[in-house]
Enzyme design. Structure first.
Site, PDB file in Angstrom:
ATOM      1  N   HIS A 143     -23.798  75.868  26.224  1.00 47.78           N
ATOM      2  CA  HIS A 143     -24.157  74.567  25.653  1.00 47.78           C
ATOM      3  C   HIS A 143     -24.945  74.762  24.347  1.00 47.78           C
ATOM      4  O   HIS A 143     -24.669  74.107  23.347  1.00 47.78           O
ATOM      5  CB  HIS A 143     -24.990  73.763  26.661  1.00 47.78           C
ATOM      6  CG  HIS A 143     -25.588  72.518  26.081  1.00 47.78           C
ATOM      7  ND1 HIS A 143     -24.852  71.372  25.846  1.00 47.78           N
ATOM      8  CD2 HIS A 143     -26.846  72.251  25.662  1.00 47.78           C
ATOM      9  CE1 HIS A 143     -25.637  70.445  25.315  1.00 47.78           C
ATOM     10  NE2 HIS A 143     -26.852  70.951  25.188  1.00 47.78           N
ATOM     11  N   HIS A 148     -24.449  73.441  20.302  1.00 50.36           N
ATOM     12  CA  HIS A 148     -25.413  73.007  19.275  1.00 50.36           C
ATOM     13  C   HIS A 148     -25.336  73.803  17.967  1.00 50.36           C
ATOM     14  O   HIS A 148     -25.286  73.220  16.880  1.00 50.36           O
ATOM     15  CB  HIS A 148     -26.858  73.149  19.802  1.00 50.36           C
ATOM     16  CG  HIS A 148     -27.307  72.027  20.673  1.00 50.36           C
ATOM     17  ND1 HIS A 148     -27.722  70.811  20.174  1.00 50.36           N
ATOM     18  CD2 HIS A 148     -27.422  71.933  22.014  1.00 50.36           C
ATOM     19  CE1 HIS A 148     -28.077  70.011  21.176  1.00 50.36           C
ATOM     20  NE2 HIS A 148     -27.897  70.667  22.313  1.00 50.36           N
ATOM     21  N   GLU A 204     -26.781  64.784  20.897  1.00 53.90           N
ATOM     22  CA  GLU A 204     -26.114  65.236  22.127  1.00 53.90           C
ATOM     23  C   GLU A 204     -24.742  64.582  22.354  1.00 53.90           C
ATOM     24  O   GLU A 204     -23.837  65.229  22.852  1.00 53.90           O
ATOM     25  CB  GLU A 204     -27.006  64.965  23.353  1.00 53.90           C
ATOM     26  CG  GLU A 204     -28.279  65.800  23.394  1.00 53.90           C
ATOM     27  CD  GLU A 204     -28.050  67.293  23.696  1.00 53.90           C
ATOM     28  OE1 GLU A 204     -26.899  67.694  23.947  1.00 53.90           O
ATOM     29  OE2 GLU A 204     -29.024  68.045  23.639  1.00 53.90           O
ATOM     30  N   SER A 223     -19.652  70.831  24.359  1.00 51.04           N
ATOM     31  CA  SER A 223     -19.741  71.930  25.331  1.00 51.04           C
ATOM     32  C   SER A 223     -19.175  71.525  26.690  1.00 51.04           C
ATOM     33  O   SER A 223     -19.311  72.241  27.664  1.00 51.04           O
ATOM     34  CB  SER A 223     -21.190  72.398  25.486  1.00 51.04           C
ATOM     35  OG  SER A 223     -22.018  71.339  25.913  1.00 51.04           O
TER      36      SER A 223
HETATM   37 FE   LIG Z   1     -28.436  69.910  24.246  1.00 53.46          FE
END
Ligand SMILES: [Fe+2]
Length: 323
Positions: A143, A148, A204, A223
């Site tokens: 993730h 990111h 996010e 992700s």
């Molecule tokens: Fe995150």
């Protein structure tokens, strides 16, 4: 004998989420910032990375925004092995100054935002169990690094994160100036809710409108094998142009596919929105947002209140972490 068994147990689990004794020890010793002990990754850990990466790649090409795809190329991520953070940073830092910094677990909210302001991204080094690629109880290195960090290679996005980090200082200073303790905590928890919701619905789970139609730039989407396609394709998802009034008052649930997503036009647009968030905060417009998720933990409250201290020369409040 017990020692050998214990060592085998460590070797078997390697750095698997919730099962890594290296992480447990770091937490027990109060070490938040740690090294990445690369030799501890097991074959199963690398297999998990390989499995996650190979099935995401075609979905990224289809649904990810072009800045993310450029980021994946620029980072030269290895598709077959868990990345070394030092290698990631060698490619990342020259582009935007950002660095992925290994952490042992949850970083209290103010400290997390302050790290962003300093172009550091607290990064989880454990990886989910290779047998349960879809089950993700908490962030893992896939993730954080594959979701990111590719975004952090983009200059406009990186500046947006830094500006968001600065908002946490604004929040600490504003609430630090409130004399009444109950009122201070009330204001802080509301401002935090507004900030956390903004972060959730952009960094996010954000979508961006571009030449190729709607694309994802939010790391929670990028992700997640299932949710990435769902966010773009599903008729069940409501997708609206982002509006500050709405975002800061909109609760969310973390354990299901998001039924409501917000769309930005560009990262310059997102950067301007963070400026608007800061202005709203100063104008008191986040002091009473709609109730609901996310709640603020005691640890998070403490992190903000400790950041705002009285200046020794009596000139008022300032943010301790800015020194
Ligand atoms: Fe995150």
């Amino acid at each position: 004998m017990a020692g050998i068994e214990a060592r085998e147990a460590v070797e078997n689990w390697g750095l698997t989420t919730t099962k890594a004794s290296f992480i447990e020890e770091a937490v027990q010793n109060g070490q938040l910032y740690i090294d990445q002990p690369y030799e501890l990754y097991s074959d199963a850990n690398h297999e998990a990375w390989r499995g996650l990466y190979s099935r995401m790649l075609p979905r990224w090409r289809q649904y990810a925004n072009p800045h993310f795809l450029a980021g994946i190329d620029n980072l030269c991520l290895d598709a077959t092995r868990v990345p070394r953070l030092d290698d990631v940073n060698r490619f990342l830092s020259p582009l935007t100054g950002f660095k992925a910094k290994p952490v042992s677990g949850y970083v209290p909210a103010f400290l997390f935002f302050d790290r962003l302001r300093n172009r550091e991204f607290p990064t989880t080094i454990t990886i989910r169990d290779a047998r349960r690629l879809d089950y993700l109880p908490e962030p893992d290195i896939f993730h954080d690094i594959a979701g990111h960090v590719p975004m952090h290679t983009d200059k406009a996005f990186a500046e947006t994160l830094v500006r968001f980090g600065a908002c946490a200082h604004t929040a600490a200073e504003l609430v630090g100036s409130v004399k009444d303790e109950t009122e201070r905590v009330h204001r802080l928890t509301n401002i935090f809710k507004g900030m956390a919701r903004f972060f959730w619905f952009t960094v996010e789970f954000g979508l961006m409108r571009g030449e190729g139609g709607l694309k994802a730039y939010g790391s929670g989407l990028l992700s997640s094998y299932g949710e990435l396609a769902h966010s773009i394709e599903s008729p069940e998802v409501q997708r609206y142009p982002i509006q500050m009034e709405w975002v800061v008052n909109q609760y969310f649930e973390i354990d299901k596919y998001q039924p409501l997503l917000f769309v930005v036009d560009s990262f310059d647009h997102l950067f301007d929105l963070v400026g608007q968030l800061d202005r709203w905060m100063r104008a008191g417009r986040l002091d009473n947002v709609a109730p609901g998720e996310p709640e603020m933990s005691e640890q998070d409250v403490k992190s903000f209140l400790e950041a705002a201290v009285e200046h020794p020369d009596g000139s008022g409040l300032y943010s301790a972490a800015a020194r």
